[in-house]
Scaffold this active site. Structure first.
Site, PDB file in Angstrom:
ATOM      1  N   CYS A  77       0.865  -1.179   0.000  1.00  0.00           N
ATOM      2  CA  CYS A  77       0.000   0.000   0.000  1.00  0.00           C
ATOM      3  C   CYS A  77       0.901   1.228   0.000  1.00  0.00           C
ATOM      4  O   CYS A  77       1.802   1.325   0.838  1.00  0.00           O
ATOM      5  CB  CYS A  77      -0.864  -0.027   1.259  1.00  0.00           C
ATOM      6  SG  CYS A  77      -1.802   1.488   1.533  1.00  0.00           S
ATOM      7  N   CYS A 181      -1.055   4.152  -6.049  1.00  0.00           N
ATOM      8  CA  CYS A 181      -2.060   3.595  -5.141  1.00  0.00           C
ATOM      9  C   CYS A 181      -2.406   2.230  -5.718  1.00  0.00           C
ATOM     10  O   CYS A 181      -2.666   2.118  -6.923  1.00  0.00           O
ATOM     11  CB  CYS A 181      -3.305   4.477  -5.085  1.00  0.00           C
ATOM     12  SG  CYS A 181      -4.646   3.723  -4.147  1.00  0.00           S
TER      13      CYS A 181
HETATM   14  N1  DGL Z   1      -4.093   1.029  -1.164  1.00  0.00           N
HETATM   15  C1  DGL Z   1      -3.769   2.366  -0.789  1.00  0.00           C
HETATM   16  C2  DGL Z   1      -2.522   2.864  -1.528  1.00  0.00           C
HETATM   17  O1  DGL Z   1      -1.847   2.140  -2.241  1.00  0.00           O
HETATM   18  C3  DGL Z   1      -4.832   3.393  -0.920  1.00  0.00           C
HETATM   19  C4  DGL Z   1      -6.239   3.072  -0.601  1.00  0.00           C
HETATM   20  C5  DGL Z   1      -6.766   3.828   0.593  1.00  0.00           C
HETATM   21  O2  DGL Z   1      -6.997   5.054   0.520  1.00  0.00           O
HETATM   22  O3  DGL Z   1      -6.950   3.155   1.610  1.00  0.00           O
HETATM   23  O4  DGL Z   1      -2.199   4.024  -1.354  1.00  0.00           O
END
Ligand code: DGL
Length: 260
Positions: A77, A181
Site C-alpha cells: 500500500c 495507489c
Molecule cells: N491502497 C492504498 C494505496 O496504495 C490506498 C487506498 C486507501 O486510501 O486506503 O495508497
C-alpha cells in the site's frame, strides 16, 4: 532452524484489496513462498486519514504480522508505505515498501523524465514520490485522486470520474505514469482510454516483487521447501464485503476475519 525460518510466510498488507495486485506479482516472482495477506478493510480508506491515524494502522498491522512469525513484510500500500521508516525501527525482519522500488523502476523506464504520479491525498500531500523523483531530475505531475479507491469496476461512473480527475494530464509531456495507489491499476481500462497507450503505466507490484526477491536472497531467506505453498487472506472488516470487493481477483476464494 534456519530452514524453518525460510518456510515462514511473508506478511503482506494493504488498507483493502488493491494490494492483491501486488500479492499477485509477488506470487509470480516467488511462487514457492507462503503468504499471509491482510486487507485492513475496517480502516479503509487510509488515503483520506491523518498521518497519525495511518501510522497507528500501519504499526498495529506490523505488530500483528510479527506475532504471526512472518519472515518478511511487504507493505502493499503506497499510503501505508509513507511510514516504512517508522515501522522498520520496530523489528529486525526485512520490511519492503512499494514507493522506493516503484520510483526507481519508473525512473529507469521513463525516457524524457516527465512522470505523472496518481496517488491518494495522503500520498500526494506527503510527497515521498515527488521527493525521490525530483532528486533524480524528474519533472513530476502529481494528481491526488483518493476518490478512485471507491471505483474498482469499469463502470460508466468509473470512466466519468477518471476523465474528470485526469483531464489535466492530457496535454502534458509525461511518458510514464505511476499508479501510486494499489487500487488504481484496477482502473487501468478507463485511465488508458483517456490518456492513451503510448505511456508507460507502472503499477507497484512488479518492481516490489523484484525488490522482495533481492532482499530474501541477500538474507538467505528464500524458501527452498517443496511443500505446496499456502496463501491465506484475512480481513479486519466484513468477510462478505471483502470477498465482493475482490471478486476481480480469481485466485483466492477464502477470506477469514481477524481482529488486530
Ligand atoms: N491502497 C492504498 C494505496 O496504495 C490506498 C487506498 C486507501 O486510501 O486506503 O495508497
Amino acid at each position: 532452524m534456519r530452514c524453518k525460518m525460510r518456510e515462514r510466510p511473508i506478511g503482506v498488507f494493504d488498507s483493502g484489496v488493491g494490494g492483491l495486485t501486488v500479492l499477485d506479482e509477488l506470487i509470480k516472482k516467488l511462487p514457492n513462498e507462503n503468504y499471509l495477506y491482510i486487507a485492513d478493510e475496517a480502516n479503509c480508506p487510509y488515503g483520506t486519514k491523518t498521518n497519525d491515524e495511518i501510522e497507528t494502522c500501519v504499526v498495529n498491522l506490523v505488530y500483528y504480522l510479527i506475532k504471526q512469525n512472518v519472515k518478511a513484510i511487504v507493505i502493499a500500500c503506497n499510503t501505508a508505505s509513507l511510514f516504512v521508516d517508522k515501522v522498520r525501527k520496530l523489528t529486525t525482519i526485512p520490511i519492503i515498501d512499494v514507493i522506493e522500488p516503484t520510483s526507481s523502476y519508473a525512473i529507469k523506464v521513463s525516457k524524457n523524465k516527465c512522470i505523472g504520479i496518481l496517488g491518494t491525498s495522503a500520498t500526494i500531500k506527503k510527497g515521498t514520490y515527488q521527493k525521490i523523483l525530483k532528486e533524480n531530475n524528474v519533472n513530476t505531475y502529481p494528481v491526488a485522486c483518493s476518490e478512485f479507491v471507491d471505483y474498482n469496476i469499469n463502470s460508466d461512473k468509473a470512466f466519468e470520474i477518471v476523465n474528470n480527475k485526469l483531464e489535466c494530464l492530457k496535454n502534458t509531456d509525461i511518458d510514464t505514469i505511476i499508479y501510486g495507489c494499489t487500487h488504481f491499476s484496477i482502473l487501468e481500462k478507463p485511465i488508458k482510454k483517456l490518456l492513451g497507450q503510448n505511456i508507460n503505466y507502472i503499477a507497484c507490484g512488479y518492481p516490489t516483487s523484484i525488490k522482495l526477491y533481492e532482499i530474501l536472497k541477500e538474507n538467505n531467506l528464500l524458501n527452498t521447501s517443496t511443500t505446496l505453498p499456502v496463501i491465506n487472506v484475512y480481513t479486519t472488516g466484513n468477510v462478505e464485503k471483502t470477498k465482493k470487493a475482490m471478486s476481480w481477483y480469481k485466485k483466492i476464494d477464502e477470506v477469514k476475519h481477524i481482529n488486530l
